[in-house]
Design a protein around this motif. Sequence first.
Motif, PDB file in Angstrom:
ATOM      1  N   HIS A 129       0.841  -1.206   0.000  1.00 20.50           N
ATOM      2  CA  HIS A 129       0.000   0.000   0.000  1.00 20.50           C
ATOM      3  C   HIS A 129       0.870   1.249   0.000  1.00 20.50           C
ATOM      4  CE1 HIS A 129      -3.415  -2.531   0.436  1.00 20.50           C
ATOM      5  NE2 HIS A 129      -2.856  -3.136   1.465  1.00 20.50           N
ATOM      6  N   GLY A 130       0.229   2.362  -0.094  1.00 16.89           N
ATOM      7  CA  GLY A 130       0.938   3.632  -0.020  1.00 16.89           C
ATOM      8  C   GLY A 130       1.646   3.975  -1.313  1.00 16.89           C
ATOM      9  N   LEU A 131       1.099   3.516  -2.456  1.00 18.26           N
ATOM     10  CA  LEU A 131       1.719   3.839  -3.735  1.00 18.26           C
ATOM     11  C   LEU A 131       1.657   5.339  -3.986  1.00 18.26           C
ATOM     12  CD1 LEU A 131       0.560   1.168  -6.328  1.00 18.26           C
ATOM     13  CD2 LEU A 131       2.808   1.523  -5.361  1.00 18.26           C
ATOM     14  N   PRO A 132       2.735   5.892  -4.518  1.00 16.25           N
ATOM     15  CA  PRO A 132       2.696   7.317  -4.826  1.00 16.25           C
ATOM     16  C   PRO A 132       1.783   7.572  -6.014  1.00 16.25           C
ATOM     17  CG  PRO A 132       4.711   6.348  -5.658  1.00 16.25           C
ATOM     18  CD  PRO A 132       3.990   5.256  -4.929  1.00 16.25           C
ATOM     19  N   ALA A 133       1.474   8.823  -6.236  1.00 19.40           N
ATOM     20  CA  ALA A 133       0.522   9.167  -7.292  1.00 19.40           C
ATOM     21  C   ALA A 133       1.043   8.784  -8.667  1.00 19.40           C
ATOM     22  CB  ALA A 133       0.225  10.656  -7.230  1.00 19.40           C
ATOM     23  N   ALA A 134       2.323   8.994  -8.896  1.00 16.19           N
ATOM     24  CA  ALA A 134       2.829   8.836 -10.255  1.00 16.19           C
ATOM     25  C   ALA A 134       3.598   7.533 -10.417  1.00 16.19           C
ATOM     26  CB  ALA A 134       3.733  10.014 -10.593  1.00 16.19           C
ATOM     27  N   GLN A 135       3.120   6.696 -11.301  1.00 13.82           N
ATOM     28  CA  GLN A 135       3.829   5.451 -11.584  1.00 13.82           C
ATOM     29  C   GLN A 135       4.211   5.432 -13.073  1.00 13.82           C
ATOM     30  OE1 GLN A 135       4.190   0.990 -10.542  1.00 13.82           O
ATOM     31  NE2 GLN A 135       2.061   1.565 -10.380  1.00 13.82           N
ATOM     32  N   TYR A 136       5.503   5.260 -13.351  1.00 11.54           N
ATOM     33  CA  TYR A 136       5.986   5.205 -14.733  1.00 11.54           C
ATOM     34  C   TYR A 136       6.790   3.931 -14.934  1.00 11.54           C
ATOM     35  CZ  TYR A 136       4.559  10.061 -15.028  1.00 11.54           C
ATOM     36  OH  TYR A 136       3.814  11.209 -15.014  1.00 11.54           O
ATOM     37  N   PHE A 137       7.008   3.614 -16.213  1.00  6.79           N
ATOM     38  CA  PHE A 137       7.680   2.356 -16.556  1.00  6.79           C
ATOM     39  C   PHE A 137       8.793   2.569 -17.572  1.00  6.79           C
ATOM     40  CE2 PHE A 137       3.378   1.275 -15.296  1.00  6.79           C
ATOM     41  CZ  PHE A 137       3.590   0.223 -14.413  1.00  6.79           C
ATOM     42  N   ILE A 138       9.794   1.693 -17.486  1.00  7.16           N
ATOM     43  CA  ILE A 138      10.818   1.586 -18.536  1.00  7.16           C
ATOM     44  C   ILE A 138      10.898   0.107 -18.915  1.00  7.16           C
ATOM     45  CG2 ILE A 138      13.287   1.737 -19.045  1.00  7.16           C
ATOM     46  CD1 ILE A 138      13.464   4.020 -16.986  1.00  7.16           C
ATOM     47  N   ILE A 139      10.884  -0.159 -20.208  1.00 11.29           N
ATOM     48  CA  ILE A 139      11.158  -1.524 -20.675  1.00 11.29           C
ATOM     49  C   ILE A 139      12.622  -1.541 -21.119  1.00 11.29           C
ATOM     50  CG2 ILE A 139      10.617  -3.306 -22.380  1.00 11.29           C
ATOM     51  CD1 ILE A 139       7.738  -2.199 -22.451  1.00 11.29           C
ATOM     52  N   ASN A 140      13.403  -2.385 -20.474  1.00 13.78           N
ATOM     53  CA  ASN A 140      14.843  -2.403 -20.733  1.00 13.78           C
ATOM     54  C   ASN A 140      15.241  -3.709 -21.417  1.00 13.78           C
ATOM     55  OD1 ASN A 140      17.554  -1.575 -20.639  1.00 13.78           O
ATOM     56  ND2 ASN A 140      17.885  -2.580 -18.662  1.00 13.78           N
ATOM     57  N   GLN A 141      16.417  -3.672 -22.026  1.00 12.34           N
ATOM     58  CA  GLN A 141      16.999  -4.837 -22.689  1.00 12.34           C
ATOM     59  C   GLN A 141      16.088  -5.343 -23.797  1.00 12.34           C
ATOM     60  OE1 GLN A 141      18.935  -7.674 -20.136  1.00 12.34           O
ATOM     61  NE2 GLN A 141      19.046  -6.275 -18.431  1.00 12.34           N
ATOM     62  N   PHE A 142      15.494  -4.395 -24.509  1.00 10.64           N
ATOM     63  CA  PHE A 142      14.620  -4.748 -25.628  1.00 10.64           C
ATOM     64  C   PHE A 142      15.472  -5.169 -26.833  1.00 10.64           C
ATOM     65  CE2 PHE A 142      12.474  -3.148 -29.546  1.00 10.64           C
ATOM     66  CZ  PHE A 142      11.536  -4.165 -29.620  1.00 10.64           C
ATOM     67  N   ASP A 143      15.163  -6.342 -27.352  1.00  5.15           N
ATOM     68  CA  ASP A 143      15.913  -6.830 -28.517  1.00  5.15           C
ATOM     69  C   ASP A 143      14.940  -7.100 -29.662  1.00  5.15           C
ATOM     70  OD1 ASP A 143      17.420  -8.071 -30.399  1.00  5.15           O
ATOM     71  OD2 ASP A 143      18.477  -9.396 -29.004  1.00  5.15           O
ATOM     72  N   PRO A 144      14.925  -6.225 -30.663  1.00  6.59           N
ATOM     73  CA  PRO A 144      13.963  -6.392 -31.754  1.00  6.59           C
ATOM     74  C   PRO A 144      14.236  -7.615 -32.618  1.00  6.59           C
ATOM     75  CG  PRO A 144      15.476  -4.583 -32.231  1.00  6.59           C
ATOM     76  CD  PRO A 144      15.792  -5.058 -30.849  1.00  6.59           C
ATOM     77  N   MET A 145      15.426  -8.229 -32.466  1.00  2.00           N
ATOM     78  CA  MET A 145      15.771  -9.367 -33.314  1.00  2.00           C
ATOM     79  C   MET A 145      15.310 -10.700 -32.727  1.00  2.00           C
ATOM     80  SD  MET A 145      16.991  -7.760 -35.713  1.00  2.00           S
ATOM     81  CE  MET A 145      17.666  -8.998 -36.825  1.00  2.00           C
ATOM     82  N   THR A 146      14.767 -10.678 -31.522  1.00  2.00           N
ATOM     83  CA  THR A 146      14.295 -11.942 -30.954  1.00  2.00           C
ATOM     84  C   THR A 146      12.844 -12.176 -31.398  1.00  2.00           C
ATOM     85  OG1 THR A 146      13.581 -10.805 -28.955  1.00  2.00           O
ATOM     86  CG2 THR A 146      15.773 -11.759 -28.917  1.00  2.00           C
ATOM     87  N   ARG A 147      12.394 -13.417 -31.294  1.00  2.00           N
ATOM     88  CA  ARG A 147      11.015 -13.717 -31.725  1.00  2.00           C
ATOM     89  C   ARG A 147      10.006 -13.173 -30.726  1.00  2.00           C
ATOM     90  NH1 ARG A 147      12.655 -18.997 -33.468  1.00  2.00           N
ATOM     91  NH2 ARG A 147      11.754 -19.900 -31.597  1.00  2.00           N
ATOM     92  N   LEU A 148      10.367 -13.292 -29.418  1.00  2.00           N
ATOM     93  CA  LEU A 148       9.396 -12.962 -28.377  1.00  2.00           C
ATOM     94  C   LEU A 148       9.429 -11.490 -27.970  1.00  2.00           C
ATOM     95  CD1 LEU A 148       7.417 -14.818 -27.043  1.00  2.00           C
ATOM     96  CD2 LEU A 148       9.099 -15.310 -25.261  1.00  2.00           C
ATOM     97  N   GLY A 149      10.643 -10.895 -27.968  1.00  2.00           N
ATOM     98  CA  GLY A 149      10.824  -9.539 -27.438  1.00  2.00           C
ATOM     99  C   GLY A 149       9.813  -8.522 -27.956  1.00  2.00           C
ATOM    100  N   PRO A 150       9.691  -8.359 -29.270  1.00  2.00           N
ATOM    101  CA  PRO A 150       8.774  -7.347 -29.789  1.00  2.00           C
ATOM    102  C   PRO A 150       7.321  -7.611 -29.410  1.00  2.00           C
ATOM    103  CG  PRO A 150      10.331  -8.018 -31.478  1.00  2.00           C
ATOM    104  CD  PRO A 150      10.526  -8.952 -30.329  1.00  2.00           C
ATOM    105  N   ARG A 151       6.946  -8.910 -29.367  1.00  2.00           N
ATOM    106  CA  ARG A 151       5.538  -9.221 -29.021  1.00  2.00           C
ATOM    107  C   ARG A 151       5.254  -8.853 -27.578  1.00  2.00           C
ATOM    108  NH1 ARG A 151       5.060 -15.257 -31.013  1.00  2.00           N
ATOM    109  NH2 ARG A 151       3.021 -15.166 -30.029  1.00  2.00           N
ATOM    110  N   ILE A 152       6.168  -9.216 -26.678  1.00  2.00           N
ATOM    111  CA  ILE A 152       5.950  -8.900 -25.256  1.00  2.00           C
ATOM    112  C   ILE A 152       6.030  -7.394 -25.037  1.00  2.00           C
ATOM    113  CG2 ILE A 152       6.907  -9.155 -22.926  1.00  2.00           C
ATOM    114  CD1 ILE A 152       7.579 -12.021 -23.604  1.00  2.00           C
ATOM    115  N   ALA A 153       6.981  -6.748 -25.699  1.00  2.00           N
ATOM    116  CA  ALA A 153       7.116  -5.291 -25.537  1.00  2.00           C
ATOM    117  C   ALA A 153       5.837  -4.585 -25.996  1.00  2.00           C
ATOM    118  CB  ALA A 153       8.322  -4.795 -26.323  1.00  2.00           C
TER     119      ALA A 153
END
Length: 251
Positions: free
Chosen positions: A169-193
Amino acid sequence: MPLICCVSPKGGVGKSTMAANLASALASDATLRVVAVDLDPQNMLRLHLGVPLHQVRGFAQMLDQPHLWHQVGQRTVDGVTVLPYGAMDMGASVNISARLEQAPALLAEPLRILAADPATMVIVDTEPGPSAALRAILPHADVLLTVLAADAASAALFADIESGRAYGHGLPAAQYFIINQFDPMTRLGPRIARSLAAQMGPRLLGMVHRDEYVPEALAAQQSVAAYAPRAQASHDIAGICRKLLMALGRR
Ligand SMILES: Nc1ncnc2c1ncn2[C@@H]1O[C@H](COP(=O)(O)OP(=O)(O)OP(=O)(O)O)[C@@H](O)[C@H]1O
Ligand SMILES: [Mg+2]
């Protein structure tokens, strides 16, 4: 100014890399004083920012004396002030954890005071998953910056992050995300991203490509931007920094 907390329920996704490199990028704005705080007993954040390996002092070794923490703060070549956790054996860091469970203000109060300075931006690196330190500062964090990878494990954890279960509990108002280690050459990476990006919507600050220059920069103890300014990851991190500043109303 804001207390930004770099978090993830998942280990090894790049929390420390993002905390350090965003701190360096933010510090290029001469009007900002950037303090990077390491709450992880691994004590690694300092290495991302060029502090020599043999310098092992940190604030956790003087948890009761916050007026002395400035003595262990290190100013980096990028203009960031790093507050390392400090090297400790397992018993000592377990004790710190127990103390923070009992008295979260030991950590929360000095960081809250630091971030209350209108010229100071505080960016905090945390250990993966739940911890006493994270619990202590969560109520005071202005921004929760969750780092995930574009892989199945991160995707599986997203529901718990979204519901708040991952952080309690006690989450702050602002929640943001970064997707790291993205590899466009993999089969799964782009779909999950794509799927994660759709769920995150405008809260996604950006994706950082998997880039060999990132671990190389760590080995050279430099920010990625200093080590390889033209690298894809440097470009990605600069974009995330711009978006973060916009989200904070600084641009
Ligand atoms: N975009 C990237 N491309 C390639 N390697 C990366 C990238 N981001 C991080 N890494 C590498 O992945 C490893 C783990 O990164 P980091 O230590 O930042 O993760 P973490 O989430 O802080 O880990 P922990 O959960 O152990 O604290 C490091 O060797 C780092 O150099
Ligand atoms: Mg880390």
